[in-house]
Design a protein around this motif. Structure first.
Motif, short mmCIF file in Angstrom:
data_model
loop_
_atom_site.label_atom_id
_atom_site.label_comp_id
_atom_site.label_asym_id
_atom_site.label_seq_id
_atom_site.Cartn_x
_atom_site.Cartn_y
_atom_site.Cartn_z
N ALA A 26 70.62 30.47 49.47
CA ALA A 26 69.31 31.02 49.83
C ALA A 26 68.21 30.03 49.45
CB ALA A 26 69.10 32.36 49.13
N LEU B 45 68.03 38.71 49.02
CA LEU B 45 67.76 37.28 49.09
C LEU B 45 67.11 36.89 50.41
CD1 LEU B 45 70.96 35.68 47.53
CD2 LEU B 45 68.66 35.60 46.60
N SER B 46 67.46 37.62 51.48
CA SER B 46 66.95 37.20 52.79
C SER B 46 65.70 37.98 53.19
CB SER B 46 68.03 37.32 53.86
OG SER B 46 68.68 38.56 53.77
N LEU B 65 68.75 34.19 58.30
CA LEU B 65 69.07 33.82 56.93
C LEU B 65 70.20 34.70 56.39
CD1 LEU B 65 68.36 32.14 54.49
CD2 LEU B 65 66.46 33.66 54.02
N LEU B 69 73.84 33.39 55.02
CA LEU B 69 74.35 33.70 53.70
C LEU B 69 75.72 34.36 53.79
CD1 LEU B 69 71.16 34.99 51.85
CD2 LEU B 69 72.31 32.80 51.57
#
Lengths: 141, 83
Positions: A26, B45-46, B65, B69
């Protein structure tokens, strides 16, 4: 504290590795996004000059010089360059045109003109030097 | 945390050992279980914050994203060695 069993240790290891992988991936992605954002410009914010650089308009034989080499017609649209090329002896000019306008390799030119490759290479570089001198001389005038 | 995902040793938040072994061996069902287990973390996280022209913050999940991941996690699971 009770000692960890093998299974428990694997469970913890796996959990850590998964979380770490996600976290670092990330972070990578966010860096990439940030880098892109710094360079990104929207079309509407581009100046006219920049836009002109990105666009291509077709010009067909608009006062272009044309040379004939080995049956190929080569048109040169830059006037000053064409004038300079015109002053060169024909055999020298052919090498330049074949090499830089048709993108031929030295040995390909040599084969077609019945020369040794090294002769072509020498003439090509020396002619370039001449061309440069000629064009610089003209720019000074 | 539902019962099926709870570790046999009673550790909350840890995947049970058999699932890990199956997932590293490439078992689709187990891999899905792992993905489900970390879904919340991936979404957290995204999640990105964007500002509109009035300066108001908007939270949204970056789908691209999130997928990146997820893919990365699957790739990592398959390289994990139980030893």
């Amino acid at each position: 504290m009770r000692p960890q069993t093998f299974e428990e240790r694997i469970e913890r290891q796996f959990d850590t590795i998964c979380k770490q992988t996600l976290k670092y991936k990330a972070r990578d992605c966010y860096r990439k996004i940030k880098r892109q954002a710094e360079r990104e410009v929207s079309f509407s914010e581009l100046s006219e000059q920049d836009l002109a650089q990105l666009s291509v308009s077709d010009e067909y034989f608009k006062d272009a010089y044309s040379f004939n080499v080995l049956g190929y017609d080569i048109t040169v649209s830059d006037l000053s360059l064409a004038e300079a090329l015109d002053t060169l002896p024909a055999d020298r000019r052919d090498i330049i045109l074949l090499a830089y306008f048709l993108g031929m390799k030295d040995w390909e030119i040599a084969e077609r003109l019945n020369l040794v490759r090294r002769t072509v290479a020498y003439r090509r570089t020396s002619t370039l030097r001449e061309l440069k001198k000629f064009m610089e001389g003209h720019a000074d005038e | 945390m539902n019962k099926a995902q709870k570790s046999k040793n009673g550790n909350p938040g840890l995947l049970p050992f058999p699932v890990i072994v199956a997932a590293t061996g490439g078992d689709m069902e187990a891999i899905n279980k792992v993905l489900k287990h970390y879904k919340g973390y991936i979404i957290a996280l995204s999640t990105r914050r964007l500002y509109d022209e009035y300066g108001n913050a908007h939270l949204f999940v970056d789908e691209e994203l999130r997928q990146t991941l997820e893919t990365k996690l699957i790739a990592k699971i398959l390289t994990f060695k139980v030893e």
